[in-house]
Design an enzyme around this catalytic site. Structure first.
Site, PDB file in Angstrom:
ATOM      1  CE  LYS A 191       2.739   1.547   3.076  1.00  0.00           C
ATOM      2  NZ  LYS A 191       4.167   1.142   3.149  1.00  0.00           N
ATOM      3  CB  SER A 231       3.831  -0.537   6.599  1.00  0.00           C
ATOM      4  OG  SER A 231       4.661   0.058   5.619  1.00  0.00           O
ATOM      5  CB  SER A 253       7.024  -1.612   4.311  1.00  0.00           C
ATOM      6  OG  SER A 253       7.178  -1.375   5.685  1.00  0.00           O
TER       7      SER A 253
END
Length: 505
Positions: A94, A170, A194
């Protein structure tokens, strides 16, 4: 470097087959030397080149570095040296606080478009230490502040199931990349859902382990992950693959005061365990969150299938001790405090985000940060008392049940905006919700620290994936994995990825 030049002898169908093969099988094939790390990495890079422009899952692809790492992985393998369970397996990480030295890291923020960290995050290094090959960084909203993936630097990420519909956030880039075969495994982080939110919207498996199982040596505030409980977690296309990645992530770190030693749980074995002895409470609204009728129908059907697999499921009356709007607002205040801490930390390093870059931040993130300006220490303590009330309500429920089952989300999809500021709906099933996270049934387990997973439950009539959330007692992560694997056995899902692979872009 064009990936088509790396392995010209590999056909498109062979690339697709490799990229959709389970990670557990890929790892085994690498160890047996049935496939080389270079061949495998080249296949994923080729697929990224073909499919990522439509998805916008990756924001940085490190093709040269990945191929160099694959070549070294191959040399070590030929010498009989195996780094670990992920030797030669390509993964995505990420673009948040998941630093890889020498690799761009933007946090989804325009002010950091040219930022390149000099250090590698411990949790990323741990995956490389067991042989994983990092393909690149995946898209995330600014500082991971919401349940959708979009930012003004890179734009939105779509779910492969419906281009133009958001991937969730996210960790949305990681989930979308997985679902479309652009990596074998991916890493995400979960502070309010997330990992689980994008898992639901992209039709993959996302697991938030019990708080403390996966270490994260955050600085300058070593205790930041406690408000709410944030954790790095695995994303995968199957529960078994998820368990494999989790087994490579767990463990304490002397620099993380909230981490706990690995207790020896065999997560892979848990996926093969009979879940018949487990008792589950099915809460269709998790005690009061609004849920669309189409989502409810898919989850009801999946729970019935889980019962057929032998899990004892009750449907007890349970009400959240606070209204769902208050629970979401509590999370937004806590998340704002975290974001404000991050902004202050950068200011101490001479990067004033409240200056010229401030207007590039989405209104929602600015509001989250600005509302912390006048808050006192006692305001924060009062929030923790409300959080305790929520914790106690679920602790009482877990006194009677091994598992709590619910929809992961109240909706099945959200369209991308065209301004870089995509947010969720402000109403679900006729009820007002906070568009940042109020349509999610995930954040309560970040308040409590319980393990929680999202596993595919099925598709709506419109063909959008729906996630089933399963939570367990603290540190009973094996129970959660066992039940999730049972869902997967009675509701096989892997064929959906091949359906996506056949879709022209």
């Amino acid at each position: 470097m064009s990936t088509t030049e790396i392995q010209p002898q590999t056909s498109p169908s062979e690339i697709t087959e490799l990229c959709l093969t389970p990670a557990t099988e890929l790892a085994s094939r690498v160890r047996r030397r049935d496939v080389s790390p270079r061949e495998l990495t080249a296949a994923f890079l080729s697929r990224i080149e073909e499919r990522n422009p439509a998805l916008n899952a990756y924001v940085h692809v490190a093709a040269d570095r990945a191929m160099a790492a694959a070549a070294e992985s191959e040399r070590q393998l030929m010498r009989g040296r195996l780094a670990g369970p992920l030797h030669g397996v390509p993964i995505a990480i990420k673009d948040l606080f998941d630093y890889k030295a020498g690799m761009p890291n933007t946090y989804g923020v325009a002010a950091f478009r040219d930022y390149v960290p000099e250090q590698t995050a411990r949790h990323v290094a741990a995956l490389e230490d067991v042989g994983a090959i990092v393909l690149g960084k995946t898209n995330t909203p600014e500082f991971g502040h919401k349940g959708l993936t979009d930012n003004r630097l890179f734009g939105p990420t779509s779910t492969p199931f419906a281009l133009g519909m958001n991937s969730g956030g996210s960790s949305g880039g990681s989930a979308a990349a997985l679902a479309d075969g652009l990596c074998a495994l991916s890493q995400g982080s979960d502070g309010g859902g997330s990992v689980r939110i994008p898992a639901a919207l992209c039709g993959v498996v996302g697991f938030k382990p019990s708080f403390g199982r996966v270490s994260d040596a955050v600085r300058p505030d070593a205790f930041l992950c406690q408000i709410p409980y944030m954790s790095n977690g695995p994303l995968a296309r199957s529960v078994e693959d998820c368990a494999l990645l989790l087994s490579c992530m767990v463990g304490d770190d002397p620099r993380d005061p909230t981490s706990v030693p690995h207790d020896g749980t065999d997560f892979l074995a848990a996926t093969r365990r009979d879940p018949g002895a487990l008792r589950a409470a099915y809460l269709p609204t998790l005690g009061g969150f609004p849920v669309e009728a189409g989502v409810r129908a898919v989850v009801d059907d999946a729970v019935a299938a889980l019962e057929q697999a032998g899990v004892h499921v009750d449907r007890p009356h349970f009400a959240l001790p606070v209204p769902h709007r208050e629970a979401t607002d509590l999370w937004v205040r806590n998340a704002g405090a975290i974001a404000s801490t991050v902004v202050e930390a950068f200011a101490a390093e001479g990067i004033d985000l409240r200056g010229e870059p401030w207007e590039d931040f989405p209104w929602a993130l600015r509001a989250m940060i600005e509302r912390t300006d006048g808050r006192t220490l006692m305001d924060g303590r009062r929030d923790q008392i409300v959080r305790t009330v929520i914790y106690d309500a679920f602790a009482d429920l877990f006194d009677r049940y091994d598992l709590v089952i619910s929809p992961t989300l109240g909706i099945a999809g959200c369209p991308n905006g065209d301004d870089g500021w995509t947010v969720g709906p402000d109403k679900v099933d006729g009820e007002d919700v906070d568009p940042i996270l109020g349509w999610c049934l995930t954040q309560v387990f970040n308040f409590t620290g319980h393990p929680a997973i999202s596993v595919p439950a099925g598709l709506t009539a419109d063909g959008l994936p729906v996630g089933l959330q399963i939570a367990g007692r603290r540190f009973a992560d094996a129970d959660v994995l066992s039940a999730a694997a049972a869902v997967e056995r009675v509701r096989p899902w892997s064929a959906h990825y091949r359906m996506l692979a056949a879709t022209a872009r």
